[in-house]
Design an enzyme around this catalytic site. Sequence first.
Site, PDB file in Angstrom:
ATOM      1  N   GLU A  31       4.813 -11.349  59.291  1.00  0.00           N
ATOM      2  CA  GLU A  31       4.931 -11.564  57.850  1.00  0.00           C
ATOM      3  C   GLU A  31       6.278 -11.008  57.437  1.00  0.00           C
ATOM      4  OE1 GLU A  31       2.863 -13.427  56.366  1.00  0.00           O
ATOM      5  OE2 GLU A  31       1.393 -13.437  57.988  1.00  0.00           O
ATOM      6  N   HIS A 169      -2.715 -15.488  56.163  1.00  0.00           N
ATOM      7  CA  HIS A 169      -1.348 -15.023  55.937  1.00  0.00           C
ATOM      8  C   HIS A 169      -1.189 -13.524  56.151  1.00  0.00           C
ATOM      9  CE1 HIS A 169      -0.023 -18.943  54.555  1.00  0.00           C
ATOM     10  NE2 HIS A 169      -1.063 -18.986  53.723  1.00  0.00           N
TER      11      HIS A 169
END
Length: 575
Positions: A31, A169
């Site tokens: 990320e 995510h």
Amino acid sequence: MTDAAYRASQPSFEDLGTPLPEVTFVVVDLETTGSGADSAITEIGAVKVRGGRILGEFQTLVNPGGHIPAMVAVLTGITDSMVLHQPRIGQVLPSFLEFSRGSVLVAHNAGFDIGFLKRACVDHDVDWPGNAVVDTVALARQVLLRDEVPNCKLGTLAAHFRAATTPDHRALSDARATVDVLHGLLERIGNLGVDSLEDLLEFTRRVSPQRRAKRVWAKDLPTSPGVYCFYADHMHDDGTTRREVLYVGKSKNIRTRVRTYFTASEKRGRMEEMVRVATGVEAHVCATPLEAEVRELRLIRSHAPRYNRRSRNQDRLLWVKLTQEAFPRLSVVRAVADDGCQYWGPFRNRQAADEAMLALYDAFPIRQCTKRLSARKPSQACALAEMSRCTAPCQLGEAAQAYPELVEQVRQALTHDVRPVLGRVGRRMGRLVTQERFEEAAVLSTRLEGYTRATVRGQRLGSVARCPQIVAALRADDGGWMIHVIRYGRLAAAAHSAPGEVPQRIARETVALAETVVPTRPGMPAATIEECELLASWLETPGVRLMEVDGEWSWPIHVGISLSQTQGEGGVQVV
């Protein structure tokens, strides 16, 4: 079977590759604060798997050293406060590299994740270990069809393969989902013969599915030297099948070579078409690489495969003939006949033959006209006689009486001694250079090169073709010996003497089983010119041992010489 023969029959680990169940994969996901050049890593998640079993997991937040944009924070759930007291990437990187040491890195859209890791290594002066990388996006695009999944997003693929973890995510969750996607993709490509790491890495490249699906043809091929033939079976209306050979090749390892035709390493456009048309491939094992080269030439000559370019026209050669008539001349012909004439060559094309003949015309005033002359009735001389380029035997008299001696000089220049041509043309070249007429001198130099090359080539072929039998051996890579029996310029037999075996005994057995070869025209090989040249090159290879020579394998002493530009005008030196 001897131990050496048994080992030779077994594929090596290099041939087999690394089986996929033995490969350790580290599936990684990052990320970040964005995708721009100023973006930084905020989280690393990784899962280590081998053979379908999870070996470990790696997860950590990373302080990017800057603000996380609001849109990214909403998407990932990672805020500035969460990473405020977390380690910087320079502290995290060594731990991750140790975790992934010796593994194959896997990522969904690997260019993004691996690119960030590589840039972090550069920024912190850390060497990138160079792990192999598998991109599940590229793999999915090669495996899945449009009617199966609308796109190759991680969420779409995770749902398609019923992943145990739903991507959200966050790095570790996405890495876990990617593991299930990877396993699903590996299961799909296993049916296509992809069972090693090398196959997997090759599979992700841009190769058509039809071409890749045929890679299973190579699975059962031998790993020995030999030739391979791609073929197409054509069904006729009457139910019979005709087999067309499309392409013939050779290799020291047939299986390894054939496999390359189904991968991205094969970039020749016609090979893509050939594999698409082919319906199978067959192999012929040979005792030595030389035997494989010879068999390849013979198969190409026999079948004229449409996708072979080299060696398709082995018989399309030209020769220069010194005719037998009242006043002999030089003539370019397409074949050597048993007519008692002197032949010189061969030449690949008419231009090469003409260039070589011009060197002879520059050295000897032999007639160049093509009309038939009478030894009793004089005829009018041509312009070349006025230029002193021809002795004009057509006018009879002293010129006609001296002409046989001139023809004999030309014959000697073709077969025994190149010095007269080199000396005479060399002196003319020297005068041109002195006059700074360099372009004209270069033309003469080209002619001399063609002349000497053709003379050496003819002697090289003739010397091998005249020997009823040559038995020679060369040390093989495995410590044994490669033994060949050559008869009249044709390979009659080949054998491999394994380490520990007596090569003389193997040679005697090979000679006893060798093909019977009948000589053809004097000085001409019993095989094609290309095969004879291949054998001559092998015999001249450093390390070849002559075990038996029946006949004289020799050249005239004054054939292998060339014009020297360092010993004065017209000088020659042995090469």
